[in-house]
Design a protein around this motif. Structure first.
Motif, PDB file in Angstrom:
ATOM      1  N   UNK A 115       0.844  -1.094  -0.080  1.00 13.89           N
ATOM      2  CA  UNK A 115       0.094   0.072   0.007  1.00 13.89           C
ATOM      3  C   UNK A 115       0.909   1.140   0.064  1.00 13.89           C
ATOM      4  N   UNK A 116       0.757   2.147  -0.967  1.00 11.85           N
ATOM      5  CA  UNK A 116       1.644   3.181  -1.036  1.00 11.85           C
ATOM      6  C   UNK A 116       0.962   4.391  -1.313  1.00 11.85           C
ATOM      7  N   UNK A 117       1.770   5.534  -1.100  1.00  9.79           N
ATOM      8  CA  UNK A 117       1.395   6.905  -1.711  1.00  9.79           C
ATOM      9  C   UNK A 117       2.184   6.995  -3.126  1.00  9.79           C
ATOM     10  N   UNK A 118       1.397   7.265  -4.074  1.00  8.03           N
ATOM     11  CA  UNK A 118       2.144   7.329  -5.385  1.00  8.03           C
ATOM     12  C   UNK A 118       2.410   8.764  -5.723  1.00  8.03           C
ATOM     13  N   UNK A 119       3.663   9.084  -5.674  1.00  9.11           N
ATOM     14  CA  UNK A 119       4.125  10.404  -5.936  1.00  9.11           C
ATOM     15  C   UNK A 119       4.168  10.591  -7.465  1.00  9.11           C
ATOM     16  N   UNK A 120       3.695  11.911  -7.746  1.00  8.68           N
ATOM     17  CA  UNK A 120       3.807  12.218  -9.347  1.00  8.68           C
ATOM     18  C   UNK A 120       2.240  12.071 -10.039  1.00  8.68           C
ATOM     19  N   UNK A 121       1.566  11.182  -9.248  1.00 11.16           N
ATOM     20  CA  UNK A 121       0.386  10.917  -9.862  1.00 11.16           C
ATOM     21  C   UNK A 121       0.168   9.896 -11.063  1.00 11.16           C
ATOM     22  N   UNK A 122       1.167   9.302 -11.207  1.00 12.57           N
ATOM     23  CA  UNK A 122       1.124   8.334 -12.473  1.00 12.57           C
ATOM     24  C   UNK A 122       1.989   7.150 -12.104  1.00 12.57           C
ATOM     25  N   UNK A 123       1.326   5.965 -12.123  1.00 20.50           N
ATOM     26  CA  UNK A 123       2.026   4.856 -11.784  1.00 20.50           C
ATOM     27  C   UNK A 123       2.454   3.907 -13.226  1.00 20.50           C
ATOM     28  N   UNK A 124       1.416   4.102 -14.048  1.00 23.23           N
ATOM     29  CA  UNK A 124       1.773   3.261 -15.455  1.00 23.23           C
ATOM     30  C   UNK A 124       2.881   3.968 -16.072  1.00 23.23           C
ATOM     31  N   UNK A 125       3.689   3.358 -16.703  1.00 22.23           N
ATOM     32  CA  UNK A 125       4.798   3.705 -17.463  1.00 22.23           C
ATOM     33  C   UNK A 125       4.303   4.351 -18.934  1.00 22.23           C
ATOM     34  N   UNK A 126       2.781   4.413 -19.327  1.00 23.61           N
ATOM     35  CA  UNK A 126       2.506   4.689 -20.475  1.00 23.61           C
ATOM     36  C   UNK A 126       1.666   6.167 -19.948  1.00 23.61           C
ATOM     37  N   UNK A 127       1.720   6.603 -18.820  1.00 24.38           N
ATOM     38  CA  UNK A 127       1.209   7.790 -18.134  1.00 24.38           C
ATOM     39  C   UNK A 127      -0.050   7.759 -17.651  1.00 24.38           C
ATOM     40  N   UNK A 128      -0.678   6.556 -17.228  1.00 25.53           N
ATOM     41  CA  UNK A 128      -1.824   6.567 -16.489  1.00 25.53           C
ATOM     42  C   UNK A 128      -1.768   6.387 -15.028  1.00 25.53           C
ATOM     43  N   UNK A 129      -2.844   6.811 -14.278  1.00 23.54           N
ATOM     44  CA  UNK A 129      -2.517   6.697 -12.837  1.00 23.54           C
ATOM     45  C   UNK A 129      -2.652   5.155 -12.188  1.00 23.54           C
ATOM     46  N   UNK A 130      -3.148   4.408 -13.107  1.00 23.30           N
ATOM     47  CA  UNK A 130      -3.089   2.911 -12.518  1.00 23.30           C
ATOM     48  C   UNK A 130      -2.734   2.223 -13.970  1.00 23.30           C
ATOM     49  N   UNK A 131      -1.997   1.058 -13.797  1.00 20.32           N
ATOM     50  CA  UNK A 131      -1.770   0.243 -14.921  1.00 20.32           C
ATOM     51  C   UNK A 131      -2.960  -0.743 -15.588  1.00 20.32           C
ATOM     52  N   UNK A 132      -4.000  -0.639 -14.537  1.00 19.72           N
ATOM     53  CA  UNK A 132      -5.068  -1.338 -14.787  1.00 19.72           C
ATOM     54  C   UNK A 132      -6.293  -0.346 -15.455  1.00 19.72           C
ATOM     55  N   UNK A 133      -5.914   0.273 -16.636  1.00 18.58           N
ATOM     56  CA  UNK A 133      -6.672   1.254 -17.161  1.00 18.58           C
ATOM     57  C   UNK A 133      -7.532   0.963 -18.267  1.00 18.58           C
ATOM     58  N   UNK A 134      -7.623  -0.353 -18.571  1.00 16.39           N
ATOM     59  CA  UNK A 134      -8.433  -0.901 -19.582  1.00 16.39           C
ATOM     60  C   UNK A 134      -9.477  -1.946 -19.035  1.00 16.39           C
ATOM     61  N   UNK A 135     -10.783  -1.772 -19.583  1.00 13.32           N
ATOM     62  CA  UNK A 135     -11.718  -2.779 -19.055  1.00 13.32           C
ATOM     63  C   UNK A 135     -12.088  -3.978 -19.781  1.00 13.32           C
ATOM     64  N   UNK A 136     -12.222  -5.140 -19.565  1.00 16.68           N
ATOM     65  CA  UNK A 136     -12.512  -6.238 -20.385  1.00 16.68           C
ATOM     66  C   UNK A 136     -13.983  -6.503 -20.038  1.00 16.68           C
ATOM     67  N   UNK A 137     -14.781  -6.681 -21.312  1.00 16.52           N
ATOM     68  CA  UNK A 137     -16.134  -7.084 -21.252  1.00 16.52           C
ATOM     69  C   UNK A 137     -16.560  -8.380 -20.779  1.00 16.52           C
TER      70      UNK A 137
END
Length: 135
Positions: free
Chosen positions: A101-123
């Motif tokens: 459990x972390x404080x994410x500094x800078x606001x972006x976790x994902x290397x492609x620029x999203x706050x989370x690496x889980x930014x896509x939803x599977x139907x």
């Protein structure tokens, strides 16, 4: 740095109920870790740690991982500035997976620029033929 000595895993009851760190690394020397945001509870990423990454995370209070693609220790944020400051570090009942459990500094976790690496939803819940489109 002091080298951590992981406890023996010979006694299942001790692993599940004891108070010593007895992590189970896979045959590559890795253990999975899920990282969530201390503020929102959102899953930020899933990665891997080796014994050195666990030690560095404990020692520094900042997230360290093992990069499987680069085969090296990875200090999250060292090149991007997107550091993860550890607020809680846990192992599961079998001590074969970890949760940060972390404080994410800078606001972006994902290397492609999203706050989370889980930014896509599977139907789900529908019949699908052919390729699946994710959102």
């Amino acid at each position: 740095m002091t080298k951590i000595i992981f406890a023996s895993r010979d006694d299942r009851s001790f692993v599940e109920n004891g108070n010593k760190l007895a992590l189970k690394f896979d045959d590559r020397g890795l253990i999975p870790v899920v990282t969530t945001c201390a503020t929102s509870g959102q899953v930020l990423m899933q990665a891997w740690m080796n014994d050195e990454a666990v030690e560095k995370t404990i020692e520094t209070g900042e997230a360290h991982y093992f990069s499987r693609s680069r085969s090296e220790l990875w200090h999250k944020g060292a090149t991007s500035g997107e550091f993860q400051i550890v607020k809680d570090f846990r192992t599961d009942c079998d001590q074969d997976s970890l949760w940060l459990v972390v404080d994410q500094k800078g606001g972006k976790c994902c290397h492609v620029g999203h706050p989370s690496c889980f930014y896509r939803q599977i139907p789900f819940g529908e019949t699908v033929e052919g390729e699946v489109t994710i959102k």
